[in-house]
Enzyme design. Structure first.
Site, PDB file in Angstrom:
ATOM      1  CG  ASP A  34      -1.605   1.342   1.198  1.00 59.82           C
ATOM      2  OD1 ASP A  34      -2.392   1.602   0.368  1.00 59.82           O
ATOM      3  OD2 ASP A  34      -1.606   1.890   2.581  1.00 59.82           O
ATOM      4  CG  ASP A 221      -1.585   2.182   6.635  1.00 56.84           C
ATOM      5  OD1 ASP A 221      -1.901   2.089   5.699  1.00 56.84           O
ATOM      6  OD2 ASP A 221      -1.621   3.375   7.339  1.00 56.84           O
ATOM      7  CG  ASP A 225      -4.309  -1.277   3.160  1.00 57.33           C
ATOM      8  OD1 ASP A 225      -4.446  -1.141   1.995  1.00 57.33           O
ATOM      9  OD2 ASP A 225      -3.691  -0.338   3.681  1.00 57.33           O
TER      10      ASP A 225
END
Length: 328
Positions: A34, A221, A225
């Site tokens: 990410d 995080d 996600d």
């Protein structure tokens, strides 16, 4: 061996929530990151505000802060020092999109381009400046584009480089639709980047890779996600991750240092080698010793000593996982 590997990782600040993920991580072919709060520090700050209506910069900050105070996404930190507009009600967060609430009977949204354009179709494209852009709109009226700046983690380039040297394909999947994603990928040497993704699209990408035979490791995080962290074969949540992301990840990096990812997969690969060595020894020992014992060539006391010695050798070999460099 798995127990010793998990213990060694905990000693270096990596919480292991699923020991079986070590085996998958040792064979990972793809490493997916990410962006915001993972490869970047997540300490966003307001860099520029592009007004789209007859409204002041101060009012834009107040309205956005009034909504963001209900979020724990890294974006919310950019508005921590802004005075929040009072009176916001019915505020809710749409994962991977933004926030919606009401003020004096009017609906407001702050978040991604797609999320805000659903309500304000006249929203123009974000400015060309390479910032992390979020939109603010009231009912059908676009109010402003807010450009946020974020710093790349200093160790990110080394971690990406280490993953590539290890033979992994590195990808960046982010919900940010601005030019920040491609620029970051280019600067870090990431093989592939996809921007403007919602959680379902991230999951679709991981499923496609897994369907093609890939073993996928994911690093993230945020709330958006969490689903893909659960889906990946092995997953990491960084230190400032949301509680939901932590509960879905196999490994949690307590100190937030991305070097811990490299250390973890090196430990996983060493663990796999030791498991294979232990299995090879056990198979060889039993293939030789059992026939001799069955034919009466080994007395019971020698068989007992031999079996105990074999087990002790396997344990001693596994204890080697506690040796070696702890990081990097």
């Amino acid at each position: 061996a798995l127990t010793r590997a998990a213990s060694a990782l905990r000693a270096t600040g990596v919480i292991v929530r699923g020991e079986n993920a070590l085996e998958a991580l040792s064979r990972a072919s793809h490493m997916i990151f990410d962006k915001t709060g993972t490869l970047t520090e997540g300490s966003l700050e307001i860099s520029r505000i592009e007004l789209l209506s007859d409204i002041s910069r101060e009012s834009v900050e107040a309205l956005a802060a009034g909504l963001q105070q209900y979020s724990n996404h890294p974006v919310a930190s950019a508005f921590a020092s802004s005075e929040a507009q009072a009176g916001m009600v019915d505020v809710h967060y749409q994962i991977g999109a933004g926030l919606e609430g009401r003020l004096d009977g009017h609906r407001l949204r702050v978040g991604s381009e797609q999320f805000c354009r659903e309500m304000a179709a006249a929203l123009p494209p974000p400015p060309g400046e390479p910032l992390y852009w979020i939109a603010l709109c009231r009912e059908t009226t676009p109010l402003a584009w807010i450009g946020l700046a974020d710093r790349t983690r200093k160790e990110a380039a080394q971690v990406v480089s280490a993953a590539r040297r290890a033979g992994m394909t590195v990808e960046l999947l982010t919900g940010d639709s601005s030019a920040q994603g491609p620029l970051l990928a280019q600067s870090l040497g990431i093989d592939s980047v996809q921007t403007g993704l919602d959680p379902q699209q991230k999951m679709a990408r991981v499923r496609a890779l897994q369907g093609a035979g890939a073993i996928v490791a994911m690093v993230g995080d945020g709330l958006n996600d969490a689903p893909v962290l659960s889906l990946a074969d092995a997953s990491f949540a960084v230190a400032n991750a949301t509680d939901l992301a932590r509960t879905q990840a196999d490994f949690v990096l307590v100190d937030g240092d991305l070097h811990s990812i490299v250390h973890t997969w090196r430990t996983a690969r060493k663990c796999r080698r030791i498991i294979m060595q232990n299995l090879a020894w056990a198979l060889t020992y039993n293939a030789c010793a059992i026939p001799l014992a069955a034919m009466g060539q080994i007395p019971p006391w020698a068989a007992a000593i031999g079996m105990s010695g074999s087990s002790l050798l396997v344990v001693a070999n596994s204890l080697r996982l506690n040796s070696g460099p702890r990081k990097r």
